[in-house]
Scaffold this motif. Sequence first.
Motif: not given
Length: 116
Positions: A1-26
């Motif tokens: 099974m694949t895993e994806l960690a998603i971290t969302v941080r508010q920054r001045p004027g935008f959101h930062l979305v950090q991805l770690e792992g595998e981004l696929d259909s699952t």
Amino acid sequence: MTELAITVRQRPGFHLVQLEGELDSTTQLPLRQAFNELLTEAPPKIVVDAARLAFCDSSGLWTLITGQREAEGRGGGLRLIGVHGPLARLLSVTRLVDMFPSYASLDQAAHWPGPR
């Protein structure tokens, strides 16, 4: 099974979305849900950090495309930093490099032009 960690941080004027792992259909659904929440901002400005993304398939790419289109449709945008490996190859093969221009740093990606 694949895993994806998603971290969302508010920054001045935008959101930062950090991805770690595998981004696929699952694993794409949680990212799609995160985008849906961020798209409520006016205008939605999202920077996705893919530096720790180990894999991305066509369904992961479609999630990014959909997020980009929806953000642009609401007057914002979605930008990528840290693009490498499978995601870089997918963008090249599908000729979507222009849709997701390369930004060398978070500082560079975080500056949107002012209103027209």
